[in-house]
Design a protein around this motif. Structure first.
Motif, mmCIF file in Angstrom:
data_model
loop_
_atom_site.group_PDB
_atom_site.id
_atom_site.type_symbol
_atom_site.label_atom_id
_atom_site.label_comp_id
_atom_site.label_asym_id
_atom_site.label_seq_id
_atom_site.Cartn_x
_atom_site.Cartn_y
_atom_site.Cartn_z
ATOM 1 N N ASP A 692 1.214 -1.138 0.017
ATOM 2 C CA ASP A 692 0.191 0.056 -0.151
ATOM 3 C C ASP A 692 1.221 0.911 -0.372
ATOM 4 O O ASP A 692 0.406 2.152 -0.704
ATOM 5 C CB ASP A 692 -1.162 0.000 0.907
ATOM 6 N N PHE A 693 2.033 1.119 0.667
ATOM 7 C CA PHE A 693 2.714 2.157 0.925
ATOM 8 C C PHE A 693 3.208 2.638 -1.141
ATOM 9 O O PHE A 693 3.585 3.846 -1.296
ATOM 10 C CB PHE A 693 3.654 2.383 1.470
ATOM 11 N N ILE A 694 3.662 1.310 -1.200
ATOM 12 C CA ILE A 694 3.846 1.508 -3.003
ATOM 13 C C ILE A 694 3.243 2.416 -3.372
ATOM 14 O O ILE A 694 3.833 2.763 -4.090
ATOM 15 C CB ILE A 694 4.893 0.438 -3.065
ATOM 16 N N ILE A 695 2.668 1.496 -3.346
ATOM 17 C CA ILE A 695 1.315 1.923 -4.245
ATOM 18 C C ILE A 695 0.889 3.628 -4.637
ATOM 19 O O ILE A 695 0.663 4.100 -4.896
ATOM 20 C CB ILE A 695 0.011 0.473 -4.161
ATOM 21 N N GLY A 696 0.739 3.969 -2.987
ATOM 22 C CA GLY A 696 0.428 5.569 -2.952
ATOM 23 C C GLY A 696 1.463 6.441 -3.218
ATOM 24 O O GLY A 696 1.052 7.655 -3.299
ATOM 25 N N LYS A 697 2.587 6.021 -3.909
ATOM 26 C CA LYS A 697 3.979 6.948 -4.555
ATOM 27 C C LYS A 697 3.880 6.877 -5.750
ATOM 28 O O LYS A 697 4.825 7.507 -6.037
ATOM 29 C CB LYS A 697 5.208 6.480 -3.606
ATOM 30 N N MET A 699 3.232 7.878 -10.099
ATOM 31 C CA MET A 699 3.484 9.022 -10.081
ATOM 32 C C MET A 699 2.423 8.851 -10.719
ATOM 33 O O MET A 699 2.474 7.496 -11.254
ATOM 34 C CB MET A 699 4.750 9.234 -10.159
ATOM 35 N N ASN A 700 1.603 10.041 -12.023
ATOM 36 C CA ASN A 700 0.855 9.735 -12.326
ATOM 37 C C ASN A 700 1.474 9.181 -13.961
ATOM 38 O O ASN A 700 0.949 8.995 -14.824
ATOM 39 C CB ASN A 700 0.647 10.988 -13.188
ATOM 40 N N ASP A 701 2.494 9.602 -14.233
ATOM 41 C CA ASP A 701 3.236 8.400 -14.954
ATOM 42 C C ASP A 701 3.638 7.086 -15.190
ATOM 43 O O ASP A 701 3.672 6.552 -16.401
ATOM 44 C CB ASP A 701 4.864 9.574 -15.845
ATOM 45 N N GLY A 702 3.211 7.077 -13.792
ATOM 46 C CA GLY A 702 3.399 5.583 -14.050
ATOM 47 C C GLY A 702 4.761 5.089 -13.429
ATOM 48 O O GLY A 702 4.861 3.724 -13.207
ATOM 49 N N GLY A 703 5.496 6.160 -13.107
ATOM 50 C CA GLY A 703 6.863 5.893 -12.214
ATOM 51 C C GLY A 703 6.914 6.108 -11.356
ATOM 52 O O GLY A 703 5.738 6.438 -11.124
ATOM 53 N N TRP A 704 7.979 5.681 -10.519
ATOM 54 C CA TRP A 704 8.526 6.428 -8.765
ATOM 55 C C TRP A 704 9.540 6.950 -8.818
ATOM 56 O O TRP A 704 10.330 6.721 -9.925
ATOM 57 C CB TRP A 704 8.405 4.714 -7.840
ATOM 58 N N GLY A 705 9.892 7.697 -7.930
ATOM 59 C CA GLY A 705 10.573 8.929 -7.950
ATOM 60 C C GLY A 705 11.062 9.359 -6.824
ATOM 61 O O GLY A 705 10.189 9.716 -6.346
ATOM 62 N N GLU A 706 11.954 9.242 -6.090
ATOM 63 C CA GLU A 706 12.391 9.782 -4.443
ATOM 64 C C GLU A 706 13.654 10.352 -4.808
ATOM 65 O O GLU A 706 14.828 9.973 -4.869
ATOM 66 C CB GLU A 706 12.616 8.155 -3.989
ATOM 67 N N SER A 707 13.251 10.505 -4.033
ATOM 68 C CA SER A 707 14.387 12.152 -3.917
ATOM 69 C C SER A 707 15.319 11.769 -2.605
ATOM 70 O O SER A 707 14.431 11.121 -1.843
ATOM 71 C CB SER A 707 14.455 13.646 -3.389
ATOM 72 N N TYR A 708 16.968 11.980 -2.801
ATOM 73 C CA TYR A 708 17.940 12.228 -1.471
ATOM 74 C C TYR A 708 17.253 12.818 -0.589
ATOM 75 O O TYR A 708 18.331 12.311 0.716
ATOM 76 C CB TYR A 708 19.024 12.549 -2.085
ATOM 77 N N LYS A 709 16.088 13.095 -0.466
ATOM 78 C CA LYS A 709 15.928 14.328 0.514
ATOM 79 C C LYS A 709 15.372 13.646 1.890
ATOM 80 O O LYS A 709 15.448 14.003 2.622
ATOM 81 C CB LYS A 709 15.414 16.010 0.452
ATOM 82 N N SER A 710 14.236 12.258 1.185
ATOM 83 C CA SER A 710 13.590 11.130 1.808
ATOM 84 C C SER A 710 14.761 10.808 2.752
ATOM 85 O O SER A 710 14.719 10.603 4.222
ATOM 86 C CB SER A 710 13.164 10.365 1.351
ATOM 87 N N CYS A 711 16.472 10.538 2.525
ATOM 88 C CA CYS A 711 17.150 10.185 3.665
ATOM 89 C C CYS A 711 17.383 11.279 4.610
ATOM 90 O O CYS A 711 18.301 10.264 5.832
ATOM 91 C CB CYS A 711 18.355 9.609 2.780
ATOM 92 N N GLU A 712 17.814 12.293 4.224
ATOM 93 C CA GLU A 712 17.807 13.342 5.173
ATOM 94 C C GLU A 712 16.956 13.896 6.207
ATOM 95 O O GLU A 712 17.155 14.299 7.098
ATOM 96 C CB GLU A 712 17.703 14.798 4.087
ATOM 97 N N THR A 713 15.808 13.932 5.645
ATOM 98 C CA THR A 713 14.492 13.642 6.420
ATOM 99 C C THR A 713 13.499 13.040 6.975
ATOM 100 O O THR A 713 12.629 13.264 7.679
ATOM 101 C CB THR A 713 13.219 15.411 5.683
ATOM 102 N N GLU A 714 13.899 11.531 6.437
ATOM 103 C CA GLU A 714 13.601 10.559 7.139
ATOM 104 C C GLU A 714 11.983 10.473 6.765
ATOM 105 O O GLU A 714 11.709 9.489 7.341
ATOM 106 C CB GLU A 714 13.716 10.318 8.443
ATOM 107 N N GLN A 715 11.877 11.253 5.903
ATOM 108 C CA GLN A 715 10.416 11.580 5.469
ATOM 109 C C GLN A 715 10.159 11.211 3.708
ATOM 110 O O GLN A 715 10.982 11.435 3.368
ATOM 111 C CB GLN A 715 9.533 12.519 5.712
#
Ligand code: LAN
Length: 803
Positions: A692-697, A699-715
């Motif tokens: 459910d977490f993965i599906i929730g992320k 994106m509209n184009d069908g892909g997933w994309g995460e920023s390095y900022k996730s690692c810094e902010t833990e969000q």
């Protein structure tokens, strides 16, 4: 023949070398990477590089033109192959096959893949300062290309963002800007070059904005300064703050309370101060001490440095030695000038001792704890009164540890930071002509990597094993290894994996506090010698999986695989989780003493879901082939490991990734572990929440994309654009968990296929890896291994209609 494409990155302040004259030598010496520059490919006239090191002509003699591997990493246009269909692939399998047909062109002669392991912007300063101090000649090709790299990486943001950050996607920091400015000056770039004026002004502007308290409104309004600084304020004012969020406007009223820890451009990070002190443009009195005497304490003491994380202790050993000696470079014209350029106040009037705990808010990620500051104060008193016989003994002990580390790693050391420091220690103690120093100099090349933007220093001497293991698993997962045209390349790959296994324990073993390495696989090369838990696991898994193909003979014996199992089992912690290089030796309370303000989780080992999954999946692959060896222990270890992974799941269903970006990466690994225990979407709450977490992320184009900022902010922070690598991880997660709806996976695959270029490759996207929460690092080979793996698995596991 390869050609220079239009729009090739521009010359730097010292010009540009001819890209067509660079050659990568990588197919010999167990995967060692060395870049050569030939001045004249016909006559092989010596370049200044060869004048410095005088060898290696043979390696490039037959190669008048750059081969595909060299050309690719230089960003040249590869020659078009006639047999490549430039029409887009129609099925995921065809896309995977086409991807591998391209990727095969980049394989080194010995079977592995080389790669650009860049990202961190704090590595060049160490090696260049060490070379300057030791008067080691810097080849002119390197000077030109390092300066060009820094010019191409220079940021073009606001007034205070015209320098360099901690990694190449991060905003400018005092550390990145000040230290890389110094590098450019040492390479011979003048202070009046426009890029230098911009960088210097930016450095001073950071100081000014801090002095003027302007940065606080920067935090409050548009986050122009680093997230770490928000966190710093949050730590100082926990009551007023919501963790990790933007600075609330009422913090502005806290200005006066904040002021005592805000310092201007002199507020370098601890390691920055160290290198500046070595260069004699900072006083040792401005640094908290790191006394080598800590190594004289009895081993049982909870704070003994042998219990620290391997990288931290290997950095603090040479630091303790060099600071204990109070070593500084001889003063010269350039040094005197740098003292004026870096600081806005006269050098002699800088109140050094008051700067010890200072760190610019632009840089800080892990502010010193009060405990740390109290300990530093005590150590400072000791440092001033240290009896000379104890100091002498401590320095001898630290030097001995440096020597053992050098000898264990063939002068590579565990990483690039300690590499430069150990090299300097050997020069100080044994002199420029010594064998040890010369051995170090010869290995500098292993860390220098040429790119289209210029030359950088790599995060380790490469990521050879890591990349080899993931492509091996992709070839297995997609069945591409069984395609006859891939037989030769997979056989070579297996040969390399065979060669890369470490078959003995370190030369200096327990005395050097090393973990066993018999049967292990390293992260880069065998020569580097360090056991890494997940590299051992991924290496072993790859070998067993490849050996399942009939055309691949069983090269690696049962006994050698048992050695790997022994090493893996020896690395499990009582919690069930696996850490990176060793068992967890110290208490998490040691983190309170973290002196390196820009990194977190650096003092001790921690259990990681990535490492843990790699280990349990490898043990399972081993047991399915050899069901009798240590069967009960493997069963118990796996159960404990998977139970631990479950405890690490976050309430939103994800797992935090420590080595890749970020939640997408770690969730993939964890879900693979769950699947191993038979837990999938249909029967497990853990797997369902993860999906459910993965599906929730998505994106509209069908892909997933995460920023390095996730690692810094833990969000979770979305990248601006979806990324093929994150998309591949998400696809593998959903497939492993047997997510019931195939459509999200299909959409992900279509996105990856739509990004494939006519030659079969994928373009480079955002940075993929991370360490210590705050530093990003590149894994450019992931865009091949993970995409091929995901496409291949999707094709195998989903119904054939519906594409
Ligand atoms: C790495 C790279 C590989 C990484 C994985 C194998 C991916 C991981 O699963 C375990 C940890 C490990 C081996 C790892 C540890 C820290 C490294 C060595 C790095 C991120 C590459 C560079 C970094 C090193 C610490 C850089 C120097 C900086 C310091 C803070 C000393």
């Amino acid at each position: 023949m390869a050609t220079v494409p239009q729009g090739y990155p521009r010359p730097g302040p010292l010009g540009q070398t001819d890209p067509l004259r660079w050659r990568l030598s990588s197919g010999t010496d167990g995967g060692r990477h060395v870049w050569h520059y030939t001045r004249d490919t016909d006559a092989l006239e010596t370049s200044s590089y060869e004048q410095v090191w005088g060898d290696d002509k043979e390696r490039v003699r037959d190669r008048k033109e750059p081969d595909d591997e060299t050309a690719y990493w230089l960003g040249l246009q590869l020659p078009r192959l006639d047999n490549v269909d430039s029409e887009p692939a129609q099925t995921p399998y065809d896309a995977a096959k086409k991807g591998y047909d391209f990727y095969k062109r980049l394989q080194s002669a010995d079977g592995h893949w080389s790669g650009e392991y860049g990202g961190p912007m704090f590595l060049l300063p160490g090696i260049i300062i060490a070379m300057y101090v030791t008067k080691t000649p810097i080849p002119s090709e390197w000077r030109i290309e390092i300066a060009r790299y820094l010019a191409n990486m220079q940021r073009d943001g606001g007034e205070d963002d015209q320098g360099w950050g901690i990694h190449f996607e991060a905003k400018s920091s005092v550390f990145g800007t000040g230290l890389n400015y110094v590098v450019l000056r040492l390479l011979g770039v003048g202070p009046d070059e426009p890029m230098m004026i911009r960088a210097r002004n930016s450095l001073h502007k950071m100081g000014e904005r801090v002095r003027e308290r302007e940065w606080l409104s920067g935090v409050a309004t548009d986050q122009r300064v680093s997230l770490g600084c928000t966190k710093a304020v949050a730590n100082r004012f926990p009551r007023e703050s919501a963790r990790h969020c933007m600075c609330p406007p009422d913090w502005l009223s806290q200005v006066d309370r904040v002021a005592h820890f805000l310092l201007p451009e002199t507020a370098f990070h601890r390691w920055g101060k160290f290198w500046l002190a070595i260069l004699n443009v900072h006083s040792w009195r401005g640094l908290n001490p790191t006394p080598a005497e800590l190594w004289l304490l009895p081993d049982w003491l909870p704070i003994h440095p042998w219990k620290w994380w391997i990288h931290t202790r290997n950095v603090y050993i040479p630091m303790g030695y060099l600071s204990g000696k109070g070593f500084q470079c001889e003063e010269d014209e350039l040094i005197r000038s740098l003292r004026q350029e870096l600081y806005t106040q006269p050098y002699d009037s800088i109140p050094w001792p008051s700067l010890r705990n200072s760190i610019s808010p632009y840089d800080v990620y892990s502010p010193h704890s009060r405990v740390a500051e109290a300990c530093f104060a005590v150590l400072d008193v000791y440092d001033r009164v240290a009896p000379s016989f104890i100091r002498t003994k401590a320095l001898e002990r630290a030097y001995r540890l440096v020597v053992m580390e050098d000898e264990n790693t063939s002068y590579q050391t565990v990483g690039p930071v300690s590499k430069a420091m150990n090299m300097l220690c050997r020069w100080v103690e044994e002199g420029p002509e010594s064998d040890a120093f010369q051995q170090h100099v010869a290995k500098i090349r292993d860390f220098m990597w040429m790119t289209k933007d210029g030359m950088l220093m790599t995060g380790t001497n490469g990521s050879q094993l890591w990349d080899a293991a993931f492509i091996a698993q992709a070839l297995y997962g997609s069945d591409l290894a069984s395609v006859p045209s891939n037989h030769a390349s997979t056989a070579k790959l297996l040969e390399w994996l065979d060669e890369a296994q470490i078959q003995t324990n370190p030369k200096h073993f327990e005395r050097a506090y090393r973990h066993r390495s018999k049967g292990a696989w390293p992260f880069s090369t065998k020569e580097q010698s360090y056991t890494v838990s997940d590299c051992t696991a991924e290496g072993m898994k790859s070998v067993i999986l490849l050996q399942r193909f009939p055309h691949l003979s069983e090269r690696i014996s049962y006994e050698r695989l048992c050695d790997s199992v022994d090493t893996i089992l020896s690395l499990q912690n009582p919690s069930g989780g696996f850490a990176s290089y060793e068992l967890i030796r110290g208490s998490p309370l040691l983190e309170l003493l973290n002196p390196a303000e820009v990194f977190a989780n650096i003092m001790i080992e921690y259990p990681y879901v990535e490492c843990t999954t790699a280990c349990v999946t490898a043990l399972s692959v081993f047991s399915s082939k050899y069901p009798k060896y240590r069967v009960e222990e493997i069963r118990t270890a796996s159960k404990q490991a998977i139970d631990w992974i479950k405890t690490a799941q976050r309430p939103d269903g994800s797992w935090y990734g420590s080595w890749g970006i970020c939640f997408t990466y770690a969730t993939m690994f964890s879900v693979e572990s769950l699947a191993l225990a038979g837990e999938t979407y249909g029967n497990s709450d853990h797997a369902r929440r993860a999906c459910d977490f993965i599906i929730g992320k998505q994106m509209n184009d069908g892909g997933w994309g995460e920023s390095y900022k996730s690692c810094e902010t833990e969000q979770y922070v979305h990248n601006e654009k979806s990324q093929v690598v994150n998309t591949a991880w998400a696809i593998i997660t959903l497939l492993a968990a047997q997510y019931p709806d195939p459509e999200p996976v299909r959409r992900g695959c279509r996105l990856i296929m739509s990004r494939q270029l006519p030659d079969g490759s994928w373009p480079q996207e955002s940075i993929e890896g991370v360490f210590n929460k705050n530093a990003a690092i590149s894994y450019p080979n992931f865009k091949f291994s993970w995409t091929i793996n995901a496409l291949g698995q999707a094709w195998k596991k989903l119904p054939r209609d519906g594409w």
